[in-house]
Write a protein that holds these residues in place. Structure first.
Motif, PDB file in Angstrom:
ATOM      1  N   TYR A   6       0.972  -1.789   0.151  1.00  0.00           N
ATOM      2  CA  TYR A   6       0.083  -0.407  -0.044  1.00  0.00           C
ATOM      3  C   TYR A   6       0.468   0.996  -0.393  1.00  0.00           C
ATOM      4  CZ  TYR A   6      -3.818  -2.980   1.266  1.00  0.00           C
ATOM      5  OH  TYR A   6      -4.822  -3.991   1.134  1.00  0.00           O
ATOM      6  N   ILE A  60      -4.292   3.115   1.655  1.00  0.00           N
ATOM      7  CA  ILE A  60      -5.617   1.558   0.857  1.00  0.00           C
ATOM      8  C   ILE A  60      -7.125   2.785   0.470  1.00  0.00           C
ATOM      9  CG2 ILE A  60      -7.072  -0.004   1.811  1.00  0.00           C
ATOM     10  CD1 ILE A  60      -4.921  -0.667   4.323  1.00  0.00           C
ATOM     11  N   THR A  61      -7.181   2.849  -0.680  1.00  0.00           N
ATOM     12  CA  THR A  61      -8.289   3.405  -1.394  1.00  0.00           C
ATOM     13  C   THR A  61      -8.906   2.618  -1.768  1.00  0.00           C
ATOM     14  OG1 THR A  61      -7.109   4.872  -2.182  1.00  0.00           O
ATOM     15  CG2 THR A  61      -9.219   4.895  -3.616  1.00  0.00           C
ATOM     16  N   PRO A  90     -10.261  -3.763   4.594  1.00  0.00           N
ATOM     17  CA  PRO A  90      -9.491  -2.749   4.347  1.00  0.00           C
ATOM     18  C   PRO A  90     -10.087  -1.486   4.965  1.00  0.00           C
ATOM     19  CG  PRO A  90     -11.802  -2.271   2.487  1.00  0.00           C
ATOM     20  CD  PRO A  90     -11.782  -3.332   3.484  1.00  0.00           C
ATOM     21  N   LEU A  91     -10.995  -1.148   6.050  1.00  0.00           N
ATOM     22  CA  LEU A  91     -10.921   0.074   6.141  1.00  0.00           C
ATOM     23  C   LEU A  91      -9.658  -0.247   8.258  1.00  0.00           C
ATOM     24  CD1 LEU A  91     -12.026   2.501   7.914  1.00  0.00           C
ATOM     25  CD2 LEU A  91     -13.983   1.801   7.819  1.00  0.00           C
ATOM     26  N   ALA A  94      -6.049  -1.014   7.747  1.00  0.00           N
ATOM     27  CA  ALA A  94      -5.595   0.776   8.083  1.00  0.00           C
ATOM     28  C   ALA A  94      -6.096   1.119   9.362  1.00  0.00           C
ATOM     29  CB  ALA A  94      -6.475   1.605   7.342  1.00  0.00           C
ATOM     30  N   CYS A 101      -6.722   5.778   5.008  1.00  0.00           N
ATOM     31  CA  CYS A 101      -8.034   5.323   4.531  1.00  0.00           C
ATOM     32  C   CYS A 101      -8.466   6.459   3.490  1.00  0.00           C
ATOM     33  CB  CYS A 101      -8.628   4.642   5.625  1.00  0.00           C
ATOM     34  SG  CYS A 101      -9.844   3.093   4.600  1.00  0.00           S
ATOM     35  N   TYR A 102      -8.884   5.631   2.408  1.00  0.00           N
ATOM     36  CA  TYR A 102      -9.035   6.705   1.654  1.00  0.00           C
ATOM     37  C   TYR A 102     -10.509   6.460   0.806  1.00  0.00           C
ATOM     38  CZ  TYR A 102     -10.302   9.664  -2.773  1.00  0.00           C
ATOM     39  OH  TYR A 102     -10.691  10.917  -3.366  1.00  0.00           O
ATOM     40  N   LEU A 144      -8.829   8.891   8.242  1.00  0.00           N
ATOM     41  CA  LEU A 144      -9.238   8.538   7.431  1.00  0.00           C
ATOM     42  C   LEU A 144     -10.309  10.244   6.632  1.00  0.00           C
ATOM     43  CD1 LEU A 144     -11.668   6.735   6.933  1.00  0.00           C
ATOM     44  CD2 LEU A 144     -13.491   7.548   8.093  1.00  0.00           C
TER      45      LEU A 144
END
Length: 265
Positions: A6, A60-61, A90-91, A94, A101-102, A144
């Motif tokens: 990442y 992390i998108t 993914p959240l 992160a 986290c996007y 975030l």
């Protein structure tokens, strides 16, 4: 967990249009949750990538959509050869390990899904995993970031005030003509004179917003057209395929945009 996959290893090209870099750095210094607002294809995602690279943080998108569930964000139990095991989403990855986290186009997600981010966006900075019976405290490096396009907001697709007021905000728009031409020339690998002609077309289309078009031609679409022209496709065909055909199905508007291309080339 190794977050090497990442991490951005090469500097993403980003041309500042104001003091957004300094503003983001201040927000990250305090780990403020941040919302990026602006039209489609104006550079919000590239900006986040650039800032993650600049700060040396993993990114992390997740592209949000209406079918996304809370489990897609936080994780779920899955069956494998060793039985049923929990897999972080993914959240959670992160939050647990300290990435940015996007959540891209967060308003596309269901509102009952986005409420899971609330405990992360206040002084608690925690993520409850109800199905696992665990509360994950956010890593010190976690931030975030979410984005959305205010132009597409409706009653059914907007950030609720209970969510909106948890974020600091940065507003984006298409760059000024000179800056946009620099971006298109660099990204598409074309000469600046051609890039400026494409930008002129885009600016004329953007004046038609809410007068027949929902959105004008984006910077991203200009880059697509530039790439096609660079590779030998005639300019009008390139522009029609990458710029005008995608933004409207209305025959009259298509003819008007076609005339615009004819006059430019």
């Amino acid at each position: 967990m190794d977050l090497t996959p990442y991490r951005l290893t090469a500097e993403p090209y980003y041309r500042p249009t104001g003091h957004e870099i300094a503003l983001y750095e201040h927000a990250y210094a305090h780990r403020l949750p941040l919302v990026l607002k602006g039209p489609t294809g104006c550079g919000k995602t590239r900006f986040v990538e650039y800032m993650a690279w600049r700060l040396g943080k993993p990114l992390i998108t997740l592209a949000c959509n209406e079918d996304m569930t809370a489990a897609d964000l936080v994780g779920r139990y899955l069956l494998d050869a060793e039985g049923t095991r929990w897999h972080d989403g993914p959240l959670t990855t992160a939050v647990r390990h300290g990435a940015i986290c996007y959540l891209d186009e967060v308003v596309e997600a269901r509102q009952d899904t986005t409420v899971v981010i609330h405990p992360l966006t206040d002084s608690r900075r925690i993520l409850p995993l109800d199905k696992k019976g665990e509360i994950v405290a956010a890593h010190p490096d976690f931030q975030l970031v979410v984005s959305y396009n205010p132009g597409y907001q409706s009653h059914s697709k907007s950030l609720k005030q209970s969510t909106r007021q948890r974020f600091a905000a940065l507003e984006f728009d298409y760059p000024a003509a000179e800056a946009e031409a620099d971006i298109v020339a660099h990204e598409a690998g074309i000469d600046r004179a051609l890039a400026m002609r494409l930008v002129d077309i885009a600016h004329q289309s953007r004046r038609l917003r809410e007068r027949g078009l929902d959105e004008g031609i984006s910077t991203r679409m200009l880059i697509y057209a530039g790439v096609l022209i660079r590779d030998g496709l005639p300019p009008i065909d390139s522009c029609r395929m990458a710029m005008t055909a995608p933004i409207t199905d209305d025959p009259d508007m298509q003819r008007a945009l076609g005339a615009l291309l004819e006059s430019a080339f």
